[in-house]
Design an enzyme around this catalytic site. Structure first.
Site, PDB file in Angstrom:
ATOM      1  N   LYS A  86      46.886  52.375  44.124  1.00  0.00           N
ATOM      2  CA  LYS A  86      46.785  51.694  42.828  1.00  0.00           C
ATOM      3  C   LYS A  86      46.178  52.645  41.801  1.00  0.00           C
ATOM      4  CE  LYS A  86      45.150  47.362  40.752  1.00  0.00           C
ATOM      5  NZ  LYS A  86      44.409  46.108  40.949  1.00  0.00           N
ATOM      6  N   SER A 163      46.844  41.980  39.736  1.00  0.00           N
ATOM      7  CA  SER A 163      47.077  43.179  38.962  1.00  0.00           C
ATOM      8  C   SER A 163      47.681  44.325  39.785  1.00  0.00           C
ATOM      9  CB  SER A 163      45.775  43.641  38.313  1.00  0.00           C
ATOM     10  OG  SER A 163      44.842  44.039  39.292  1.00  0.00           O
ATOM     11  N   SER A 188      43.806  40.079  42.891  1.00  0.00           N
ATOM     12  CA  SER A 188      44.802  41.088  42.524  1.00  0.00           C
ATOM     13  C   SER A 188      45.537  41.732  43.685  1.00  0.00           C
ATOM     14  CB  SER A 188      44.152  42.184  41.678  1.00  0.00           C
ATOM     15  OG  SER A 188      43.888  41.698  40.394  1.00  0.00           O
TER      16      SER A 188
END
Lengths: 474, 451
Positions: A86, A163, A188
């Site tokens: 990420k 996210s 997320s």
């Protein structure tokens, strides 16, 4: 019921039907050439990325360089395994921006502890995945201006969740073995795992080092793996977990030998789309659980408010360092420092980040601090206690991961912030309490994936894996 | 006039590494060499608490007779400034390390640990930032408004700094390593805070200036700055625009409890503090309060005195050290810890002097030599033939010469001028290069002239 592997995507039969265990064995035996494999993986993700926007950076050179090393050494628990990271997790020398324009061009001088651990075990870092800026969102639509919104792997007009949206999307869409490292503050990992139909495991707070993770809410942030199989999740989790001297909040994690005896569904979590409810209940029954029902009224009523205040208060201080001075976006400074800081921040960060900074700052100002920030901390304790009570009796709690199916991107645009925040209703409580949880695919409604969430007691992360043992037929 | 002064004293601790990272805690002419991702505020870097700071701060807290808060918890104090890498400072807010102490008759409100920001360097039209200082451990000591005059404030700070030096947590190397925020009000009026005053002398100047100013202008409740070049305070902000720091917990650092063992261990390490030592010196060695106070200002000086006092008359030793050594050091702007005097040198020197084997003048000359470099006193005196001369023939020769060469002074003496005798003595000393035993010499001149 459809399984993920049979969703009908074009897969290279020689390469893709393997999990980490089988793959690493073949790498070690020399049956798989890691460089060759990595080249195919890169080609695949480049092609996917051009249609789905899952990556902010594809680290081709780094990946091939690592692949050559692993090809020679043939060692490591993750030898040759392609892993994406990420964007908010630092990879040394690779642009790491948390998908924010304010960090455009920033290349960290150090590896996050999780990245170091993965590389040390032979993993191949293939790229940085797109996310909501700094983790602010549940649909990966709040990306910086220079980033593209990622699309749902099952329907390109829909959201892949957030996210950690890029992580979820690529894990599903990659034709090869793939694990992505996501991060969850309020859901997320679970949310994109649900919307993309993959496994997303969020460990207990503190079990995985946050060193090198760009802070959103430091008391809430957790790093965890997203994968195509349960065993892959577990294997990567076992590599990245453990105490780290560089993160004072990290804990020494010991395997717990407890058994999973009693499970319960969370009553309030099933006030969702009836189709989702049916799929999830069916999945729970298919797993062979005999379940009871529990009620978590405090979580249901107050988790979202408490979470929002704490996460935004912490975020508003964590983001203060981004001011165009030492790294990232640095236009020419022609004014006083405070005007310059304001200019840089106004020009670069998204409206959602601004909203959270303003709300978070407000909640901790003198005169409001007691009523908002401090009260939210007290409510958090009540929520933790409510879960603790239930875990005295049950080993695993169950709920749908998301109350809705992956929404169309056009619909999300017109939702009010509060409506958007409410979408996280089912994942907020566990994240606020720092409890381990996993989202796995429960089935499909109208061709769109539905997630089931298993929640374990604090630091009993392995109970979750035990509860799902054998799920992939392994 | 009623004056109320309260101080917030920021003092850098002399640990090897910084408060939240492993960088060296030191000064350098080269900017930004003692830095890392943590003290530069890089994304993803995290603070790790240096527990040595806690040991040192605990000792200070105990020395100031404070109550210790066993829960250690850090907070973020938010404000934007270029020298502050995270744009928040990690400090203690709700639970300071210690509260409610007493030192030198002044009540201590609280003592807490915090990090120092970097430093701005102004060069021409540029402002440069040096982060070497970023993350240096500080303790902030806050007093109640018990101080009643600028002189008292100076006195308090000097004693506080002495105590910190005794504790070995602080070195008075540069004035800048002690920074104060000064609160002052007169006659029950509004309280004015003057921020960022460097060094003890400036604190006195600020207070004198503010007390004068507040007698002329009615004080507003405000924060003022200090211009150390112009020696004036200036308006910074009034109460209405007071900064709101929006304190929240620093959740990258877990809170933890101090154990009783840790407190006991800090207590057992506490050295005898200056005022306690002074009292003991007065009792053990029967020296005057004035001598005791001066001799305990520096721990090295106090130790030297004690070592010497075991061998020769403590009262004489105290007087000599205070009048000769301390005076000489202040004249040369030196500190005891910067010079290499050992007890043997000092004992030998005093021994020779008090037994009148060397003269007062020679003793002083020797002092000037030994504060520059260590020497073997006895050997040096012998080799350079510096023993006091008490040989009658030698003295007789010098006295006769002086009397013959200075008829005017002789005349004056005979008319009753004691000064003239001193003048003649001075001549003899010069002629003997300071070696003539002064008592014998004086007697001899008197005898000769009174005949």
């Amino acid at each position: 019921m459809l399984s993920i592997k049979k969703m009908g995507f074009l897969r290279d039969p020689k390469w893709c039907e393997m999990d980490i265990k089988e793959f690493v064995a073949k790498v070690k035996s020399g049956e798989i050439n890691v460089v060759e494999y990595t080249e195919k993986v890169l080609e695949d993700i480049e092609q996917i990325n051009s249609n789905y926007n899952y990556f902010s950076v594809i680290t081709k050179e780094l990946a091939l360089e690592q692949a050559k090393k692993v090809n020679r050494s043939k060692t490591g628990k993750l030898a040759g395994v392609p892993i994406s990271i990420k964007d908010c997790i630092c990879v040394k020398g690779v642009e790491s921006s948390a998908s924010s324009d304010i960090l455009k061009g920033y290349k960290p001088v150090f590896n996050a502890t999780v990245v170091k651990k993965l590389i040390d075990e032979g993993a191949i870092i293939v790229g940085k995945t797109v996310q909501d800026e700094f983790g602010f969102g549940g649909f990966s639509m709040n990306v910086g201006n220079s980033f593209k919104v990622p699309y749902n792997p099952f329907d390109i007009v829909r959201s892949c969740g957030g996210s950690s949206g890029g992580s979820g999307g690529i894990t599903q869409k990659s034709r090869y073995l793939h694990v992505s490292i996501g991060e969850s503050t309020g859901g997320s990992i679970a949310c994109p795992a649900s919307f993309c139909g993959v496994y997303g495991f969020t460990p207990s707070y503190g079990v995985v080092s946050r060193y090198g993770l760009m802070d959103y809410g430091s008391s809430l942030d957790k790093i965890g793996p997203m994968a195509k199989s349960l065993d892959d999740c577990k294997k990567v989790f076992d590599v990245i977990k453990g105490h780290d001297i560089k993160d004072s909040t990290s804990l020494d994690f010991r395997e717990n030998e407890g058994e999973v005896k009693k499970v319960a569904i969370i009553k309030e979590s099933f006030n969702v789309n009836p189709k989702i409810k049916d799929i999830v209940i069916n999945k729970i029954q298919a797993l062979g659980y005999e379940y009871e029902e529990v009620s978590l009224p405090v979580v249901d009523k107050y988790a979202l408010a408490s979470y929002s205040l704490i996460a935004m208060s912490e975020a508003s201080t964590n983001l203060a360092k981004y001011c165009g001075l030492r790294y990232g976006y640095q236009p020419e400074m022609k004014e006083m420092y405070n005007d310059y800081f304001s200019k840089v921040r106004s020009e670069t960060i998204t409206d959602e980040a601004k909203r959270r900074i303003i709300l978070g700052t407000f909640a901790r100002m003198a005169g409001y601090r007691d009523a908002y920030y401090l009260k939210a901390l007290k409510v958090r304790t009540l929520i933790i206690n409510e879960y603790r009570q239930k875990f005295k009796e049950y080993d695993i709690l169950l709920s749908p991961t998301m109350p809705i199916l992956p929404p169309a991107l056009d619909e999300v645009k017109y939702l009010e912030p509060l409506e958007l925040y409410k979408m996280d209703q089912l994942t907020i409580g566990v994240n606020l309490a720092g409890l381990p949880h996993i989202s796995l695919n429960a089935g499909f409604v109208d061709g769109l994936p539905v997630g089931l969430m298993l929640i374990g007691d604090q630091l009993k992360d392995n109970n979750i894996f035990k509860a799902l043992e054998g799920i992939d037929g392994s | 006039m009623e004056v109320k002064i309260g101080l917030e004293v920021h003092c850098q601790l002399n640990t090897k590494s910084k408060l939240f990272c492993g960088c060296k805690n030191d000064v350098s002419d080269v900017p930004n060499v003692f830095t890392c991702p943590t003290c530069l505020g890089h994304p993803g870097a995290k603070p790790v608490f240096n527990k040595v700071v806690l040991d040192k701060a605990l000792e200070v807290a105990l020395a100031l007779k404070c109550n210790i808060n066993k829960t250690i918890l850090f907070s973020r104090k938010s404000y934007f400034f270029p020298d502050l890498p995270n744009n928040y400072q990690i400090t203690q807010y709700e639970f300071p390390l210690a509260e409610k102490g007493m030192f030198d008759g002044i009540r201590i409100t609280r003592l807490h640990i915090e990090e120092d920001p970097g430093r701005l360097v102004h060069k021409g039209s540029f402002v440069l930032i040096d982060y070497n200082r970023s993350g240096t451990p500080l303790i902030e000591i806050v007093t109640e408004p018990d101080i009643t005059s600028p002189e008292r404030a100076k006195d308090f700070l000097n004693k506080l700094v002495n105590a910190l030096e005794y504790l070995g947590v602080y070195s008075r190397s540069s004035e800048a390593s002690l920074r104060c925020d000064v609160n002052v009000s007169i006659n029950g009026g509004n309280r004015v805070e003057v921020k960022n005053v460097n060094g003890i002398n400036d604190v006195r100047k600020v207070l004198e200036y503010e007390i004068d100013r507040q007698q002329i202008q009615q004080a507003k409740q405000e924060t003022r700055g200090w211009d150390s070049e112009k020696c004036i305070t200036y308006e910074m902000r009034t109460k209405e625009s007071e900064q709101d720091y929006g304190y929240i917990t620093e959740s990258n650092l877990p809170s933890f409890e101090i154990s009783d063992i840790m407190i006991e261990s800090a207590e057992s390490k506490l050295p005898e503090l200056p005022h306690v030592k002074a009292k003991r010196f007065m009792g053990d060695y029967r020296i005057t309060p004035e001598d005791a106070e001066v001799l305990t200002t520096e721990i090295e000086l106090a130790d030297l005195f004690e070592a010497v006092a075991r061998k020769i008359d403590p009262v004489l030793a105290a007087r000599w050290l205070r009048r000769e050594l301390v005076k000489l050091l202040s004249l040369n702007k030196k500190k005891m810890k910067e010079i290499e005097i050992d007890e043997q040198q000092m004992t030998d020197l005093m021994d020779l002097y008090f037994s009148k084997k060397i003269t007062d003048k020679i003793a002083k000359q020797l002092m000037e030599i030994i504060i520059e470099k260590p020497i073997d006193i006895k050997k040096y005196v012998e080799e350079n033939n510096l023993m006091a001369v008490s040989d009658e023939n030698e003295l007789d020769k010098w006295c006769n010469e002086v009397i013959n060469d200075n008829p005017q002074a002789v005349d004056d003496y005979l008319k009753g001028s004691e000064n003239s005798l001193n003048f003649l003595m001075g001549k003899v000393m010069r002629l003997s290069k300071g070696k003539a035993s002064p008592d014998l010499c004086k007697d001899m001149i008197k005898r000769k002239l009174n005949k």
